[in-house]
Design a protein around this motif. Structure first.
Motif, mmCIF file in Angstrom:
data_model
loop_
_atom_site.group_PDB
_atom_site.id
_atom_site.type_symbol
_atom_site.label_atom_id
_atom_site.label_comp_id
_atom_site.label_asym_id
_atom_site.label_seq_id
_atom_site.Cartn_x
_atom_site.Cartn_y
_atom_site.Cartn_z
ATOM 1 N N THR A 72 0.828 -1.215 0.000
ATOM 2 C CA THR A 72 0.000 0.000 0.000
ATOM 3 C C THR A 72 0.855 1.255 0.000
ATOM 4 N N LYS A 73 1.873 1.296 0.862
ATOM 5 C CA LYS A 73 2.707 2.494 0.970
ATOM 6 C C LYS A 73 3.535 2.731 -0.276
ATOM 7 N N ALA A 74 3.942 1.664 -0.943
ATOM 8 C CA ALA A 74 4.716 1.829 -2.170
ATOM 9 C C ALA A 74 3.902 2.551 -3.238
ATOM 10 N N VAL A 75 2.590 2.328 -3.248
ATOM 11 C CA VAL A 75 1.715 2.942 -4.242
ATOM 12 C C VAL A 75 1.331 4.371 -3.857
ATOM 13 N N LEU A 76 1.093 4.609 -2.568
ATOM 14 C CA LEU A 76 0.499 5.868 -2.126
ATOM 15 C C LEU A 76 1.468 6.837 -1.454
ATOM 16 N N ALA A 77 2.762 6.609 -1.590
ATOM 17 C CA ALA A 77 3.751 7.486 -0.953
ATOM 18 C C ALA A 77 3.593 8.961 -1.328
ATOM 19 N N PRO A 78 3.334 9.335 -2.603
ATOM 20 C CA PRO A 78 3.185 10.764 -2.928
ATOM 21 C C PRO A 78 2.054 11.446 -2.165
ATOM 22 N N LEU A 79 0.936 10.772 -1.988
ATOM 23 C CA LEU A 79 -0.163 11.357 -1.236
ATOM 24 C C LEU A 79 0.208 11.538 0.237
ATOM 25 N N GLU A 80 0.991 10.630 0.781
ATOM 26 C CA GLU A 80 1.443 10.770 2.167
ATOM 27 C C GLU A 80 2.353 11.974 2.315
ATOM 28 N N THR A 81 3.212 12.215 1.336
ATOM 29 C CA THR A 81 4.109 13.357 1.375
ATOM 30 C C THR A 81 3.328 14.667 1.353
ATOM 31 N N VAL A 82 2.377 14.785 0.431
ATOM 32 C CA VAL A 82 1.568 16.005 0.330
ATOM 33 C C VAL A 82 0.751 16.207 1.601
ATOM 34 N N ILE A 102 6.452 20.581 -4.938
ATOM 35 C CA ILE A 102 7.430 19.528 -4.625
ATOM 36 C C ILE A 102 8.208 19.112 -5.866
ATOM 37 N N VAL A 103 7.490 18.923 -6.969
ATOM 38 C CA VAL A 103 8.145 18.492 -8.212
ATOM 39 C C VAL A 103 9.121 19.559 -8.709
ATOM 40 N N GLU A 104 8.742 20.839 -8.616
ATOM 41 C CA GLU A 104 9.614 21.923 -9.071
ATOM 42 C C GLU A 104 10.891 22.022 -8.247
ATOM 43 N N LYS A 105 10.783 21.835 -6.958
ATOM 44 C CA LYS A 105 11.942 22.005 -6.078
ATOM 45 C C LYS A 105 12.801 20.745 -5.954
ATOM 46 N N GLN A 106 12.164 19.590 -5.947
ATOM 47 C CA GLN A 106 12.907 18.355 -5.654
ATOM 48 C C GLN A 106 12.823 17.315 -6.762
ATOM 49 N N GLY A 107 12.062 17.603 -7.808
ATOM 50 C CA GLY A 107 11.886 16.618 -8.864
ATOM 51 C C GLY A 107 10.849 15.586 -8.450
ATOM 52 N N TRP A 108 10.584 14.645 -9.348
ATOM 53 C CA TRP A 108 9.576 13.631 -9.057
ATOM 54 C C TRP A 108 9.933 12.793 -7.835
ATOM 55 N N GLN A 109 11.248 12.601 -7.617
ATOM 56 C CA GLN A 109 11.640 11.803 -6.460
ATOM 57 C C GLN A 109 11.272 12.466 -5.142
ATOM 58 N N GLY A 110 11.023 13.792 -5.185
ATOM 59 C CA GLY A 110 10.613 14.485 -3.972
ATOM 60 C C GLY A 110 9.278 14.004 -3.444
ATOM 61 N N LEU A 111 8.436 13.460 -4.321
ATOM 62 C CA LEU A 111 7.144 12.929 -3.883
ATOM 63 C C LEU A 111 7.312 11.685 -3.020
ATOM 64 N N TRP A 112 8.475 11.069 -3.115
ATOM 65 C CA TRP A 112 8.769 9.894 -2.294
ATOM 66 C C TRP A 112 9.760 10.223 -1.184
ATOM 67 N N ALA A 113 9.871 11.513 -0.821
ATOM 68 C CA ALA A 113 10.782 11.917 0.254
ATOM 69 C C ALA A 113 10.376 11.227 1.552
ATOM 70 N N GLY A 114 11.348 10.610 2.217
ATOM 71 C CA GLY A 114 11.051 9.900 3.458
ATOM 72 C C GLY A 114 10.393 8.552 3.250
ATOM 73 N N ASN A 115 10.307 8.089 1.989
ATOM 74 C CA ASN A 115 9.588 6.838 1.747
ATOM 75 C C ASN A 115 10.355 5.619 2.244
ATOM 76 N N ILE A 117 12.170 5.375 5.035
ATOM 77 C CA ILE A 117 11.831 5.200 6.443
ATOM 78 C C ILE A 117 10.344 4.895 6.588
ATOM 79 N N ASN A 118 9.549 5.406 5.657
ATOM 80 C CA ASN A 118 8.117 5.112 5.710
ATOM 81 C C ASN A 118 7.864 3.621 5.498
ATOM 82 N N MET A 119 8.597 3.022 4.585
ATOM 83 C CA MET A 119 8.462 1.586 4.354
ATOM 84 C C MET A 119 8.942 0.798 5.566
ATOM 85 N N LEU A 120 10.070 1.232 6.153
ATOM 86 C CA LEU A 120 10.573 0.574 7.357
ATOM 87 C C LEU A 120 9.591 0.730 8.514
#
Length: 356
Positions: A72-82, A102-115, A117-120
Motif C-alpha cells: 500500500t505504501k509503495a503505491v500511495l507514498a506521494p499522497l502521504e508526502t503532500v 514539490i516536483v519543481e523544487k525536488q523533482g519527481w523523487q521528492g514525492l517519495w521523500a522519506g519513503n 523510512i516510511n516503508m521501514l
C-alpha cells in the motif's frame, strides 16, 4: 561364504573368506545377515517447516499485515508526502499546488521523500497493528463465551454477591484500541523520523544523519516526541476504524446473505472506514503533527491543548481541518487497499487452515 558341518549341522557353521575359515555357532550366521544395514541421512525439510510455521494463524496474520502495508505504501507514498506537508503548514495550502511545488523544487523523487523510512515504519506497524487486532478480538470473544457459559469472576461482600461481566464490551472496539496503542508504542520513533525526512529533507538528508542529529538535540526523548498526543489521537481513530470496517462488513454480508466480501467490496468498505475514522480524529492528528515537527520551525507547543489553541488562534476552527482533503485522498485509498491486500494475503497464507 558359509559351509555347514555335517556332524553338527544344527549347531555350527563355518564362516570364511580369503584369509581362512573358522567354526562358530550357527546363530552367528543370522547375526551376520542382520548386521548388513544401510546408513541413511535424512535432511530436514526446511521448506515444509517454514510453510507450517507461516500457516500458524497468528504468524499468517502478522505477515499478511506486513505485506499489505508495504504494498500500500509503495503505491500511495506521494499522497502521504503532500498530506504531511499540508498538515504541518509547509508550502502550498492546496493539494495540486503542493504537488507542483514539490516536483519543481525536488523533482519527481521528492514525492517519495522519506519513503524509505516510511516503508521501514509501515511494515512492522501494520503487522503489529493487524496482528494485535485479530488476536485481541479473538481473546475477548473467547473470554466472553467462557464467562457466559461458566460464569465470570464473583466478589462477595458480606451477603452481597457482585458478578463481573464483559458482555457489554465490543471485541472489535477493544481489538481496534489495542491495535493502535501497541503499534504506536513500538513504532513511534519511526513515525517521527518519517515526518522529519518528509517535511525537511534538506536538514535531514538521510536516516543516519536524522537519527544522529535528533539524538544530539534531544537525546532518546527526541525519538518519542509527541508520543502522548499520538496515543490520544490514535485511540479514537483506531477504535473507530476497525469498528466501522467489521460492523459494515458483517451487516453487508448478512443483508446480501454471503459469507465474505469480494475484493471490490473490501476496497469500498475499507475506504469508508478510513474516511469516517480520519474525519472524527483529524483535529488530534493536526495537533500531533505540530508537536512532532514543531522543533523544525523553532517553536514547539508545550502540549496537545497548546497546539490546538495555537492552530485556532492563527487559523480559526478551520485550521483544525487544514489538510483534511489531502488526508482523505490518502487515507481512503490506503485503508481500502490495505484491507484488500490483507484479506488476499490471509487467503493465500492461511488457506489450508481455513479449509480445515
Amino acid at each position: 561364504m558359509v559351509f555347514e558341518m555335517e556332524s553338527q549341522k544344527k549347531n555350527y557353521c563355518v564362516l570364511g573368506d580369503v584369509y581362512g575359515m573358522v567354526t562358530v555357532p550357527k546363530e552367528f550366521e543370522q547375526l551376520e545377515k542382520e548386521s548388513n544395514f544401510e546408513l541413511k541421512l535424512q535432511v530436514p525439510d526446511v521448506g515444509r517447516a517454514v510453510k507450517d510455521f507461516v500457516r500458524i494463524r497468528e504468524v499468517g496474520e502478522f505477515l499478511s499485515g506486513a505485506l499489505a502495508g508495504a504494498m500500500t505504501k509503495a503505491v500511495l507514498a506521494p499522497l502521504e508526502t503532500v498530506r504531511t506537508r499540508m498538515i504541518v503548514g509547509v508550502g502550498s495550502r492546496h493539494i495540486v499546488g503542493s504537488f507542483v511545488e514539490i516536483v519543481e523544487k525536488q523533482g519527481w523523487q521528492g514525492l517519495w521523500a522519506g519513503n524509505s523510512i516510511n516503508m521501514l515504519r509501515i511494515i512492522p506497524t501494520q503487522a503489529i497493528e493487524l496482528g494485535t487486532f485479530e488476536c485481541v478480538k479473538r481473546t475477548v470473544s473467547s473470554t466472553q463465551e467462557k464467562w457466559k457459559k461458566n460464569g465470570g469472576p464473583k466478589l462477595r461482600i458480606n451477603d452481597m454477591n457482585i458478578n463481573f461481566s464483559i458482555s457489554w464490551l465490543s471485541p472489535v472496539a477493544v481489538g481496534g484500541a489495542a491495535a493502535g496503542f501497541v503499534s504506536t508504542l513500538v513504532c513511534h520513533p519511526l513515525e517521527v523520523l518519517k515526518d522529519r525526512l518528509t517535511v525537511s529533507p534538506e536538514a535531514y538528508p538521510s536516516i543516519r544523519l536524522a537519527v544522529s542529529k535528533m539524538y544530539q538535540d534531544g537525546g532518546v526523548g527526541a525519538l518519542y516526541s509527541g508520543l502522548f498526543p499520538t496515543l490520544m489521537g490514535m485511540l479514537p481513530y483506531s477504535t473507530c476504524y476497525y469498528f466501522m470496517y467489521e460492523t459494515v462488513k458483517t451487516s453487508y454480508c448478512q443483508a446480501k446473505k454471503k459469507k465474505s466480501l469480494n475484493r471490490a467490496e473490501m476496497l469500498l468498505v475499507g475506504a469508508l472506514s478510513g474516511f469516517t475514522a480520519s474525519t472524527i480524529s483529524f483535529p488530534l492528528e493536526v495537533a500531533r503533527k505540530r508537536l512532532m515537527v514543531g522543533a523544525l520551525q523553532g517553536k514547539c507547543p508545550a502540549n496537545m491543548v497548546a497546539a490546538l489553541s495555537e492552530v485556532i488562534r492563527a487559523e480559526g476552527l478551520g485550521g483544525l481541518y487544514r489538510g483534511w482533503g489531502a488526508s482523505c485522498l490518502k487515507v481512503m485509498p490506503s485503508s481500502g487497499i490495505t484491507w484488500m491486500f490483507y484479506e488476499a494475503w490471509k487467503d493465500v497464507l492461511l488457506v489450508e487452515r481455513i479449509c480445515r
